[in-house]
Design an enzyme around this catalytic site. Structure first.
Site, PDB file in Angstrom:
ATOM      1  CE  LYS A   1      -1.344   2.774   2.865  1.00  0.00           C
ATOM      2  NZ  LYS A   1      -1.253   4.011   2.030  1.00  0.00           N
TER       3      LYS A   1
ATOM      4  CB  SER B   1       4.471   9.594  11.464  1.00  0.00           C
ATOM      5  OG  SER B   1       3.224   8.959  11.706  1.00  0.00           O
TER       6      SER B   1
ATOM      7  CD  GLU C   1      12.763   4.314   8.428  1.00  0.00           C
ATOM      8  OE1 GLU C   1      12.927   5.144   9.365  1.00  0.00           O
ATOM      9  OE2 GLU C   1      12.488   4.632   7.279  1.00  0.00           O
TER      10      GLU C   1
ATOM     11  CB  CYS D   1      13.032   9.297   8.851  1.00  0.00           C
ATOM     12  SG  CYS D   1      13.741   8.017   7.809  1.00  0.00           S
TER      13      CYS D   1
ATOM     14  CD  GLU E   1      10.941  13.032  11.451  1.00  0.00           C
ATOM     15  OE1 GLU E   1      11.795  12.447  10.764  1.00  0.00           O
ATOM     16  OE2 GLU E   1       9.905  12.467  11.862  1.00  0.00           O
TER      17      GLU E   1
END
Length: 494
Positions: free
Chosen positions: A191, A246, A267, A301, A398
């Protein structure tokens, strides 16, 4: 750009978009979503629609899982060399179509073509790497300590997997998951993010043409991620979930999968510290900072999120970094000489600006940038802030944009304390010419990866992943295929 050049560019874009399938890929066939539902894919540089694609519903997701389950036994029994050859053919095809893939990435994600080309090269390498790993899946044999039994271990595919990929690296995050799954003998439902589905659909086409059997790879594009993936995660036939995105969504997925004790790889987000010590080569540190901060427009990231600089060099580093950031050219990624593309959407740009304004309100000094740019698209100027105080939100969150907040330290222990003062632990960057200090700091950092005197750590041959709230498991490297394998032990009476 002349009118003729503009026409040629638009023609190339139209041709590349026209060649991308716009349906779901299930059981080796392209098919419409239930009820014919579709959604639009936007160009973040202009806000215009590129294409519309099938918008899957929960029954479409279950149909994809049905296809993966039906193909699992025969695919697991396929000789490793055949799996390896398919991956190698896919690698060759992606490499041959590199320009077209790069253009697709730039159109739907926004990054400049030069960066998209780099992503294609990086993403393709996962296919080559795991084509080589497919034939090296090994178990073990040993004599038990008491001598009466033989211990045999073997590795077998986990089974059908759900792979959820993000929008920021639409090719590489796909190949980093699909490559080891194919090599290990697992079938899968993929997906992709709704912002960037075109690259994944083009990749599915490549795999079909490379000879991947029907049902091994299924791609479901949707705007209703939770509604489509929820039934799959709850289905006892699914054996693994791999997610990149996230930390907040990752936590929710882990909780959702916990009732089934589903095997997961996560991750997740980062908050990377970039440490510059007083003995650092400042030329190298500034160049490394630009690379670590501005790769992918800061939407990564692994992006440097907090610049921790020794007080003795903080002023010089800040001004040199601001000068470099101010020199970067913004524009649509297909344009010549463009260094910085748009952010992915309006919400992303608004969030970045909110963090910048908060830092200024807290006392941070704006050295360059600090605002949205242009009337079309979602551009934000490369920004550097000095003397950012500890209570500024951007030091705890972040940023995911082209913003570099700088704060200072005086002692090595203080630098480590500041670097580790977050629940994220993906990557850190360290610039020093002192070998002993380098070893101490690298050992003391609470991250899964460290870039020592370099601003880029990603490599298909290395294990990518973090600690703490940055995730579970590793992708890439020799460890990457183990995420898709189960170990079985057989005790043998000789």
């Amino acid at each position: 750009m002349t009118a003729t050049q503009q026409a040629v560019t638009e023609s190339a874009e139209a041709a590349a978009l026209a060649r991308v399938p716009d349906q779901l890929f299930i059981g080796g066939s392209w098919r419409d979503a239930e009820g014919g539902r579709r959604f639009a894919v936007e160009d973040p540089a202009t806000g215009t629609v590129l294409r519309d694609v099938a918008d899957a519903s929960p029954p479409d997701g279950l149909a994809a899982l049905d296809a993966a389950v039906a193909a699992q036994a025969s695919w697991a029994a396929t000789p490793p060399r055949e799996r390896s050859d398919i991956l190698r053919r896919a690698f060759d095809a992606v490499t041959a179509q590199a320009e077209e893939f790069a253009l697709l990435i730039t159109l739907e994600m926004g990054k400049p073509l030069a960066e998209s080309r780099a992503e294609v090269a990086y993403g393709a390498e996962f296919l080559r790497w795991f084509s080589e790993e497919a034939v090296r899946i090994a178990g073990g044999y040993q004599v038990a300590p008491q001598g009466a039994t033989r211990l045999l271990t073997m590795k077998q595919p986990v089974g059908p997997c759900l792979l959820v990929t993000p929008w920021n690296f639409p090719l590489a995050m796909g190949t980093r998951k699909i490559g080891p799954a194919v090599a290990a003998g697992c079938t899968m439902v993929v997906k992709p993010a709704p912002q960037t589905p075109l690259t994944m659909l083009a990749l599915a086409k490549v795999f079909a043409e490379a000879g991947l059997p029907e049902g091994v790879l299924n791609v479901v594009t949707t705007t209703e991620a939770a509604e489509v993936t929820g039934p799959l995660i709850a289905d006892p036939r699914l054996r693994k979930l791999s997610f990149t995105g996230s930390t907040a969504v990752g936590r929710a997925l882990v909780a959702q999968s916990a009732t089934r004790l589903l095997r997961v790889s996560m991750e997740l987000g980062g908050n990377a510290p970039f440490l510059v010590f007083d003995d650092a080569d400042l030329d190298a540190a500034v160049e490394g900072a630009v690379l670590a901060k501005m790769r992918n427009i800061g939407e990564a990231c692994t992006a440097a999120n907090r610049f921790l600089v020794h007080t003795s060099v903080a002023r010089e580093f800040s001004h040199r970094l601001a000068e470099r950031m101010a020199s970067l050219t913004l524009g649509r990624g297909t344009g010549s000489g463009v260094h910085v593309g748009p952010l992915i959407d309006a919400a992303a740009r608004e969030r970045v600006d909110t963090l910048v304004q908060d830092a200024v309100a807290c006392g941070g000094r704006l050295l360059t940038g600090g605002g949205a740019v242009g009337e079309r698209g979602y551009f934000y100027s490369p920004t550097v802030l000095a003397d950012v105080p500890a209570d500024a939100r951007m030091l705890a969150e972040e940023i995911f944009g082209p913003v570099a907040p700088i704060t200072s330290f005086t002692e090595e222990s203080q630098a480590l304390r500041l670097a580790n003062s977050t629940d994220a632990g993906l990557v850190a960057y360290v610039f020093t010419r002192d070998l002993s200090r380098a070893l101490r700091v690298c050992e003391g950092l609470e991250t899964g990866m460290v870039g020592l005197n370099q601003g880029l750590v990603s490599n298909p041959a290395a294990p990518f992943g973090g600690v703490k709230a940055s995730g579970l498991g590793r992708e890439g490297g020799p460890q990457g295929i183990d995420e898709y394998l189960e170990v079985k032990y057989v005790g043998i009476q000789p």
